[in-house]
Design an enzyme around this catalytic site. Structure first.
Site, PDB file in Angstrom:
ATOM      1  N   LYS A  32       0.865  -1.182   0.000  1.00  0.00           N
ATOM      2  CA  LYS A  32       0.000   0.000   0.000  1.00  0.00           C
ATOM      3  C   LYS A  32       0.900   1.230   0.000  1.00  0.00           C
ATOM      4  O   LYS A  32       1.736   1.390   0.886  1.00  0.00           O
ATOM      5  CB  LYS A  32      -0.903   0.002   1.231  1.00  0.00           C
ATOM      6  CG  LYS A  32      -1.907  -1.137   1.261  1.00  0.00           C
ATOM      7  CD  LYS A  32      -2.774  -1.060   2.508  1.00  0.00           C
ATOM      8  CE  LYS A  32      -3.699  -2.260   2.619  1.00  0.00           C
ATOM      9  NZ  LYS A  32      -4.719  -2.304   1.552  1.00  0.00           N
TER      10      LYS A  32
ATOM     11  N   ARG B  33      -9.376 -12.495   1.970  1.00  0.00           N
ATOM     12  CA  ARG B  33     -10.085 -13.695   1.514  1.00  0.00           C
ATOM     13  C   ARG B  33      -9.233 -14.948   1.696  1.00  0.00           C
ATOM     14  O   ARG B  33      -9.778 -16.047   1.831  1.00  0.00           O
ATOM     15  CB  ARG B  33     -10.514 -13.516   0.062  1.00  0.00           C
ATOM     16  CG  ARG B  33      -9.391 -13.384  -0.936  1.00  0.00           C
ATOM     17  CD  ARG B  33      -9.808 -12.668  -2.199  1.00  0.00           C
ATOM     18  NE  ARG B  33     -10.107 -11.269  -1.929  1.00  0.00           N
ATOM     19  CZ  ARG B  33     -10.511 -10.415  -2.866  1.00  0.00           C
ATOM     20  NH1 ARG B  33     -10.656 -10.811  -4.131  1.00  0.00           N
ATOM     21  NH2 ARG B  33     -10.768  -9.166  -2.554  1.00  0.00           N
TER      22      ARG B  33
END
Length: 517
Positions: free
Chosen positions: A297, A372
């Protein structure tokens, strides 16, 4: 001019000893059908708007006081709208410092959440004027059932707004501190309803606490230990699987996310067996800090907020605590896969293939789609070891959800209409609103060239949901994408600034509704 129906508060500024009712709050609430102190009074009327004339106050306030109130109502155009306030300093005929009118709106629209918002607004006012002794006389609501319901909801709203996260401040500001006595029609009814609300509040507080913890303080092992310390005294069976146990069970999808961190993967399992029914399973994303891995990020504002990536897991812990604290007759299992997504020479690389607990091979097409990966093994574990009636997973999963729905709703995905409908009702009851997004016709978006699946696809919110659905197998399942709902920058409604504890109220309410079907 007639006195509008509303919420009348007389607030004393006298100092009284404080008693901390929990580690999160410095407030003290008592409920009784007797007055605690004749010098302090908050009066709640059941006729919220309509034909209540000044003489409606004659039994509790002097004629001079009522006259002053009527003049103030006219001058300030007080209508009794929910959360509206009219503050009278040094009221005529009373010893108190302040007399406050707080509107409660239309009787037919006084929902649980409206009453909670009224309590939150009252909390803001009491803290602003530094009042520490309040008596609430609610007996004008003469229906014992309605009296208990409304009183408990207003008190719950006060509690929720009063929470503060101040553990890292060297000289924290004084926490909100009031002694509030609620004079009710039947104290046992009000106490019982408030006790359930307080258990719910304690669950929200725990979720806020866990979410607020910085990454280096809320790492997987510590998150799990905090949950254990909070839940075991309530009778919750807590199991914590360490990194080696995660590996031994073949949960390579979960394990891979923390490979590059000194804080390896854990799995937190909580079981509140409030009944012998087939359990309902909650699975929450517990990524305790997310750098993005090698798909780093790069936005400073985004990475600064990444301690909130454990908010889904925190919601599951809080919901289990709330249900256990209430002694709810529900069999519920909470599973929180815990990771810290960091970079080192051992970290998972983009393009690597990992194997989940059910044997599925996964191409890690993006290391920043890690939520996930850990949820996949959490869902599989809940299904494999508890055979649940239904599974609800919750996560701060995708930016695509925020783009689609903003922060007013969570996105939900399921092919089971009964789950969707009960979750929608739970969302309306708690004002943690949900909106269904479609799963079809996106089935092939997570197909991989080199493995059984890949962890990315477009559209992003659907790709995450379809990926997770695979691991639920034949078990009825719903995915809740709560991205954007975990934290606010300034206080609003029942939430002070910081972590909201979003999902605790939604999950606990849904479990009650769904289990009753």
């Amino acid at each position: 001019m007639k006195l509008m129906r509303g919420f009348v508060a007389v607030v004393s500024m006298m100092m009284l000893p404080l008693a901390a009712s929990a580690e999160y709050l410095n407030t003290t609430f008592t409920f009784s059908n007797q007055s605690a102190n004749a010098d302090t009074r908050v009066l709640l009327l059941p006729e919220f708007e309509g034909d209540v004339a000044a003489q409606g106050w004659a039994t509790s306030l002097s004629a001079d006081t009522v006259h002053q109130l009527n003049r103030a109502i006219q001058a300030q155009e007080f209508t009794g709208k929910a959360k509206q306030q009219l503050d009278i300093i040094a009221p005529v005929g009373l010893d108190e410092v302040r007399l406050v009118l707080v509107g409660v709106g239309q009787a037919d629209s006084l929902t649980r959440t409206t009453a909670e918002e009224i309590g939150a607004a009252l909390s803001v006012y009491l803290n602003r004027v530094k009042a520490d002794s309040v008596l609430v006389d609610t007996r004008a609501i003469n229906s014992a059932t309605e009296n208990a319901r409304i009183t408990a909801a207003v008190a719950h709203g006060v509690d929720l707004r009063n929470y503060r996260f101040d553990r890292f401040k060297s000289e924290p500001a004084a926490r909100p501190a009031q002694n509030v006595h609620w004079q009710v029609v039947t104290n046992s009814d009000a106490e019982q309803q408030y006790a359930a609300k307080r258990a719910l509040a304690e669950g929200v507080f725990l979720a806020r606490e866990l979410t607020n913890l910085p990454g280096s303080d809320g790492y997987p092992a510590r998150f799990a230990e905090i949950a254990r310390q909070q839940l075991e005294p309530l009778g919750v069976e807590v199991t914590i699987l360490g990194p080696e146990q995660v590996k031994e069970l073949g949960m390579g999808s979960l394990y891979s996310v923390s490979q590059g961190s000194q804080h390896k993967a854990h799995l937190l399992v909580m079981h509140w067996k409030g009944s012998d029914d087939q359990p309902i399973a909650f699975v929450g994303k517990g990524n305790t800090f997310d750098t993005g891995g090698y798909n780093l990020k790069t936005a400073a504002a985004s990475i600064l907020a990444m301690q909130t990536d454990k908010a889904g897991g925190a919601a599951v812990v809080g919901a289990v605590k709330a249900l256990a604290g209430e002694r709810a007759a529900i069999n519920v299992v909470g599973v929180v896969p815990l990771s810290q997504n960091a970079i080192s020479g051992e970290a998972t690389l983009p393009g690597d293939v990992v194997t989940a607990g059910d044997g599925t091979t996964i191409e890690v097409a993006n290391t920043d789609a890690e939520g996930r990966l850990i949820l996949a093994d959490g869902i599989w574990y809940a299904r494999e070891f508890f055979n649940p009636r239904a599974i609800a997973d919750i996560a701060t999963l995708t930016g695509a959800k925020v783009g689609a729905l903003g922060t007013e709703y969570s996105a939900i995905f399921s092919n089971h209409d009964d789950i969707i409908e009960t979750l929608r009702v739970a969302g309306e009851n708690t004002q943690e609103l949900v909106w269904q997004l479609p799963l079809e016709p996106y089935r092939n978006v997570v197909t991989s060239r080199i493995a059984d699946m890949k962890n990315t696809g477009s559209p992003g919110a659907q790709a995450g949901a379809i990926f997770l659905q695979h691991f639920a197998g034949d078990t009825p399942w719903v995915h809740i994408d709560m991205a954007g709902n975990a934290m606010i920058q300034s206080g609003s409604g029942i939430h002070p600034e910081g972590a909201t504890g979003y999902g605790v109220r939604l999950l606990a309410e849904w479990a009650k509704i769904y289990s009753a079907q």
